[in-house]
Design a protein around this motif. Structure first.
Motif, PDB file in Angstrom:
ATOM      1  N   LYS A 258      -7.517  -5.345   4.246  1.00  8.81           N
ATOM      2  CA  LYS A 258      -7.160  -4.349   5.254  1.00  8.81           C
ATOM      3  C   LYS A 258      -6.035  -4.866   6.149  1.00  8.81           C
ATOM      4  CE  LYS A 258      -9.097  -1.634   9.060  1.00  8.81           C
ATOM      5  NZ  LYS A 258     -10.316  -1.331   9.852  1.00  8.81           N
TER       6      LYS A 258
ATOM      7  N   LEU B 145     -10.814  -4.293   3.205  1.00 10.10           N
ATOM      8  CA  LEU B 145     -10.915  -2.843   3.297  1.00 10.10           C
ATOM      9  C   LEU B 145     -12.378  -2.434   3.113  1.00 10.10           C
ATOM     10  CD1 LEU B 145      -7.950  -1.464   1.135  1.00 10.10           C
ATOM     11  CD2 LEU B 145      -8.307  -1.039   3.568  1.00 10.10           C
TER      12      LEU B 145
ATOM     13  N   ASP C   5       0.386   4.016  -2.769  1.00 12.87           N
ATOM     14  CA  ASP C   5      -0.042   5.358  -2.360  1.00 12.87           C
ATOM     15  C   ASP C   5       0.985   6.424  -2.720  1.00 12.87           C
ATOM     16  OD1 ASP C   5      -2.336   4.246  -1.337  1.00 12.87           O
ATOM     17  OD2 ASP C   5      -1.615   4.181   0.734  1.00 12.87           O
TER      18      ASP C   5
ATOM     19  N   ARG D 102     -11.565   5.299  -2.520  1.00 13.47           N
ATOM     20  CA  ARG D 102     -10.699   6.463  -2.304  1.00 13.47           C
ATOM     21  C   ARG D 102      -9.279   6.173  -2.782  1.00 13.47           C
ATOM     22  NH1 ARG D 102      -6.667   8.000   0.183  1.00 13.47           N
ATOM     23  NH2 ARG D 102      -6.399   5.964   1.178  1.00 13.47           N
ATOM     24  N   ARG D 103      -8.752   5.005  -2.384  1.00 11.70           N
ATOM     25  CA  ARG D 103      -7.361   4.684  -2.732  1.00 11.70           C
ATOM     26  C   ARG D 103      -7.207   4.520  -4.243  1.00 11.70           C
ATOM     27  NH1 ARG D 103      -5.399   1.153   1.268  1.00 11.70           N
ATOM     28  NH2 ARG D 103      -3.760   2.585   1.890  1.00 11.70           N
TER      29      ARG D 103
ATOM     30  N   GLU E  76     -12.962   2.961   1.349  1.00 13.09           N
ATOM     31  CA  GLU E  76     -11.509   3.089   1.334  1.00 13.09           C
ATOM     32  C   GLU E  76     -10.940   2.571   0.014  1.00 13.09           C
ATOM     33  OE1 GLU E  76      -7.593   3.869   2.619  1.00 13.09           O
ATOM     34  OE2 GLU E  76      -9.580   4.650   3.124  1.00 13.09           O
ATOM     35  N   CYS E  77     -11.500   1.490  -0.527  1.00 12.51           N
ATOM     36  CA  CYS E  77     -11.059   0.977  -1.834  1.00 12.51           C
ATOM     37  C   CYS E  77     -11.281   2.030  -2.915  1.00 12.51           C
ATOM     38  CB  CYS E  77     -11.828  -0.293  -2.186  1.00 12.51           C
ATOM     39  SG  CYS E  77     -11.443  -1.723  -1.146  1.00 12.51           S
TER      40      CYS E  77
ATOM     41  N   TYR F 150       0.826  -1.211   0.000  1.00 12.83           N
ATOM     42  CA  TYR F 150       0.000   0.000   0.000  1.00 12.83           C
ATOM     43  C   TYR F 150       0.855   1.254   0.000  1.00 12.83           C
ATOM     44  CZ  TYR F 150      -4.331  -2.630   0.696  1.00 12.83           C
ATOM     45  OH  TYR F 150      -5.415  -3.466   0.526  1.00 12.83           O
TER      46      TYR F 150
END
Length: 431
Positions: free
Chosen positions: A310, A326, A106, A333-334, A330-331, A102
């Motif tokens: 997660k 997750l 990110d 957004r990422r 959140e999925c 991640y």
């Protein structure tokens, strides 16, 4: 001038093939025997190890039977504690790997800001180097064989003549008979010597013949390997020459701003762009020399391949490691963040690599290849479109931005739900 190596090779070509085959056959037999011996040694070692393990198990079983009940309970408890510790360590390792994945995803944009994306094309120039000869043992002639010593020629030694009174009393006749007998014996000795000499000559001739056959086979093999080596060297030189010619053409083409040269250079730049294993991308691009604009499509991974775990946890009750997912938000957004970063990263890499400022603008699309759920046909879903000029893009401090806000600042368009593959409206990039 006589060259023993050339002459030997000529002889080998006429009569050495069979000798070479026989030589290789002997080598194969030798290797087979060696392998059989090695296999037997391994088998014997395995038998010994199995016997040793059996003895160890028997001793452990006997010790366990002798141990008190309390000792057995303590041993079982210690084994359980060790097992739990191992499983928990496995979870720690899995979570560490997940977090690293991640972190890489990110920080797609930040990662490229740490390197110079310009490619020094001269660094791509190749040199043929030295191609090592792969059979150096063939360069050493076969050792000169050791021959059997020839037996020395016997010498005839006549019986001594009679002296004194024995000679006067008829010893001469007796001496003549002795000489005649000695000569007959010497004749037999000479025959045996000649036979031994002939046998020695024959043995030495066989030794010489075997050596000549071995040496002829070596020369045959050496000549063939040299020929193949020369071909390999020549092929390597041709490949290097062709590669460097292409490089010269690319450098010249960039100097004259040929579209094909710019396309090739951009391909090199983007090939140098390393993405996380969990988020591999590909590119399609073409350069419009008239407008000095690069059109590029960045193909992102399908959301179905995007990591959605997660964390991992260990359940002692059932001795299982499970993954918690997750949250859907959140999925989304990422994935949206990564798609926005992908657009800015690609534009940054291209502009930074183009030191000659041949490219004035970039028309960029981030898309995903998918299957249309309504038709079942292959389709390409555009998630980001960005049209930006060098003058507008380069002043931005990408190390301090929110990627989605930067896209909006540059009048780019982004899907409202990239993770759900919601397509873009048909706007946002110059036609």
């Amino acid at each position: 001038m006589f060259d023993p190596e050339i002459e030997g090779s000529s002889v080998a070509r006429r009569r050495g093939l069979l000798a070479e085959l026989q030589h290789q056959h002997r080598l194969a037999q030798q290797r087979q025997v060696q392998q059989q011996r090695a296999a037997m040694r391994a088998h014997n070692a395995a038998v010994r190890e199995a016997e040793r393990s059996a003895r160890e198990r028997q001793r452990a079983s006997a010790a366990f039977q002798r141990a008190s009940a309390a000792d057995r309970v303590a041993a079982e408890r210690a084994a359980k504690v060790a097992h739990v510790a191992a499983r928990e360590a496995e979870v720690v390792e899995k979570n560490a790997h997940l977090n690293a994945t991640y972190d890489e995803i990110d920080s797609l944009l930040a990662a490229t800001l740490e390197v110079d994306d310009w490619v020094d094309l001269e660094s791509l120039r190749e040199s043929p180097g030295e191609v090592a000869f792969d059979r150096p043992e063939l360069l050493t002639p076969s050792p000169t064989p050791g021959y059997h010593d020839l037996p020395g020629r016997p010498l005839f030694v006549a019986p001594p003549p009679p002296t004194g009174i024995s000679g006067a009393l008829g010893g001469n006749r007796k001496h003549a008979a002795q000489v005649e007998a000695a000569q007959r014996e010497f004749g037999s000795i000479i025959q045996r010597w000649q036979h031994a000499l002939g046998q020695t000559f024959e043995l030495n001739a066989q030794i010489r013949k075997r050596w000549q056959e071995t040496e002829s086979a070596r020369l045959v093999a050496l000549a063939e390997d040299r020929r193949q080596h020369e071909q390999t060297v020549a092929q390597r030189h041709r490949e290097v020459s062709e590669s460097n010619d292409r490089l010269d053409g690319l450098i010249s083409g960039l100097r004259h701003r040929h579209p094909a040269a710019m396309d090739e250079y951009v391909g090199i730049v983007l090939a140098n762009s390393v993405y996380p294993e969990a988020f591999e991308v590909s590119h399609e691009h073409s350069f419009d020399a008239e407008n000095r604009e690069l059109r590029i499509t960045v193909l992102a991974p399908h959301p179905d391949t995007f990591p959605t775990t997660k964390a991992f946890r260990y359940n002692k009750a059932n001795d299982e490691i499970s993954a918690s997912p997750l949250p859907a938000a959140e999925c989304k957004r990422r994935y949206a963040s990564v798609v926005a970063q992908l657009a800015l990263r690609t534009a940054h890499e291209v502009f930074e690599a183009d030191r000659e400022e041949i490219i004035d603008s970039i028309a960029l699309t981030v898309a995903v290849d998918a299957i249309d759920s309504a038709t079942g046909h292959d389709t390409r879903v555009d998630l980001v479109r960005l049209a930006t000029d060098r003058a507008d893009f380069l002043p931005i401090d990408l190390s301090r931005v929110e990627p989605a806000d930067t896209l909006a600042h540059l009048a780019g368009a982004m899907s409202k739900n990239p993770y759900g593959l919601a397509p873009l409206a048909n706007h946002g990039v110059r036609g």
